[in-house]
Design a protein around this motif. Structure first.
Motif, short mmCIF file in Angstrom:
data_model
loop_
_atom_site.label_atom_id
_atom_site.label_comp_id
_atom_site.label_asym_id
_atom_site.label_seq_id
_atom_site.Cartn_x
_atom_site.Cartn_y
_atom_site.Cartn_z
N TYR A 186 -0.73 7.23 8.85
CA TYR A 186 -0.60 7.69 7.45
C TYR A 186 -0.96 9.15 7.27
CZ TYR A 186 0.25 2.88 6.15
OH TYR A 186 0.82 1.64 6.02
N LEU A 193 0.70 9.60 -0.11
CA LEU A 193 -0.44 8.69 -0.23
C LEU A 193 -1.42 9.24 -1.25
CD1 LEU A 193 -1.81 6.11 0.77
CD2 LEU A 193 -2.83 7.44 2.63
N TYR A 198 -5.78 9.14 1.03
CA TYR A 198 -5.37 10.10 2.05
C TYR A 198 -6.52 11.04 2.39
CZ TYR A 198 -3.20 13.63 4.84
OH TYR A 198 -2.92 14.48 5.88
N MET A 329 0.90 4.21 -2.17
CA MET A 329 2.23 4.75 -1.93
C MET A 329 3.19 4.52 -3.10
SD MET A 329 1.98 5.94 1.21
CE MET A 329 3.64 6.05 1.87
#
Length: 392
Positions: A186, A193, A198, A329
């Motif tokens: 990711y 994100l 994130y 997401m």
């Protein structure tokens, strides 16, 4: 070993049969019609609960395998030996079902063998695929002594036991690599994100959370096994695991809060929203509640308290993985993903199959060590008995 009688019908077993039947139908439906008709996945949102739960959570929930085997065979913590076998079984089942779930999720599952010969060392997913494959092989080797003992195959059992330490070391290495690399996947979506999840530290957070979940899953599995199989609960061992779990959660929590502060994201907690609510739910279940519970000695040293703390920890980190894979997401994709019933049915069938196979394995294989009394203790008991008879 005596073959036990199995009661094939009860209310919960009937529920299990229905769940497995629904999952089997949904699986046939998926392979017959493809991902489009059988899921709510789209080009804008191609990964759903089959990745978020079946893969990310499945690998994480099986982390007790490398945690416990490493502690016993590498760090020589012998008092944990009694719970190694059921933990290895749980991990082995977890990885087998992750592999099956991945086959269901892949658009062209018949090409899953391609990474074996079509190497792409620049891809994180290539590394994850190889490590998962290698660690599943390691778990099969770690589990093999149980099967070899069941059929009294002494010669191969001797060879496996001699090679056990290198096998365990290889398993710890493979697990460390892919548990962290699942977070690295990711890192390529910094603009997609949500900032709550994130961070450049995603690989470290995935690895640390896997250790915590491995400890919590071992407590959960041991508690459930003692309850449903009529075995004595290894409470002193679970108390040690509870203390280790609290330390792991505190380390993870401190790093997580510091990361949020450093990136200037913590202030977004004050802004109401869908992501904020699920982030607070995750933090409450994964960190706040279990740390508070384990901080009290009365909770930390009781079977019920340890069980409750482990369950909240598991729910919290499952929420974390789903937040990373799904919740975080959705805003960038511009869609609100709600899994189709067939997706839920396949996932529920995977979980149900894991419980069913675990139960069958405990009946037919020497998963739990037999409780033998040590010879010196027997001799001492005999001497005491003779002395009491002479005194009478």
């Amino acid at each position: 070993m005596k073959i036990p009688n199995i009661r094939w019908f009860s209310f919960w077993k009937l529920v299990l049969y229905l769940v497995l039947a629904a999952g089997a139908y949904a699986t046939v439906y998926r392979f017959a019609l493809g991902l489009g008709p059988s899921t709510n996945l789209t080009d804008q949102f191609p990964w759903g609960i089959w990745v978020g739960f079946d893969v990310l959570c499945g690998v994480m929930l099986a982390a007790g395998g490398f945690t416990l085997t490493g502690a016993v065979h590498i760090f020589n913590i012998k008092r944990l030996h009694a719970i190694v076998r059921p933990t290895v079984l749980t991990a082995f089942l977890g990885y087998l079902l992750v592999s099956i779930a991945l086959m269901v999720d892949l658009g062209r599952p018949y090409n899953i063998w391609h990474p074996l010969i079509m190497w792409n060392p620049h891809s994180v997913m290539f590394e994850v695929g190889w490590c998962v494959m290698c660690y599943t092989t390691v778990l099969a080797l770690e589990f093999s002594p149980i099967v070899l003992e069941r059929f009294n195959l002494q010669r191969p059992l001797k060879y496996i036991r001699k090679a056990l330490i290198p096998i365990v070391i290889a398993g710890v290495i493979f697990s460390t690599l892919h548990q962290s690399s699942l977070g690295s996947v990711y890192l390529i979506v910094p603009t997609k994100l949500h900032p709550f999840w994130y961070t450049p530290l995603l690989p470290a957070f995935f690895f640390l959370s896997a250790i915590a979940v491995g400890l919590a899953m071992t407590i959960f599995e041991s508690s459930m096994s003692a309850k449903h199989f009529g075995r004595q609960l290894e409470l002193p061992i679970l108390q040690d695991l509870g203390r280790a779990l609290m330390v792991a959660l505190i380390v993870y929590g401190v790093l997580r809060v510091e990361d949020l502060i450093h990136r200037g994201v913590l202030k977004q907690v004050l802004v109401a929203g869908y992501e904020r609510n699920l982030f607070l739910l995750e933090v409450s279940l994964a960190l706040v509640l279990p740390i508070l519970m384990l901080s009290f000695r009365k909770v930390r040293e009781t079977a019920g308290g340890l069980y409750l703390a482990s369950v909240t920890t598991l729910l919290g980190f499952v929420t974390n993985r789903l937040n990373v894979a799904v919740t975080g997401m959705e805003a960038s994709a511009g869609v609100r993903y709600i899994p189709k019933w067939t997706e839920i049915a396949v996932t529920a069938a995977m979980v149900g199959a894991a419980f069913a196979i675990f139960g069958l394995a405990t009946k037919y294989l020497p998963i739990f060590p037999e409780e033998h009394v040590a010879e010196p203790e027997v001799e001492a008991a005999a001497v005491n008995a003779v002395a009491m008879q002479e005194a009478d």
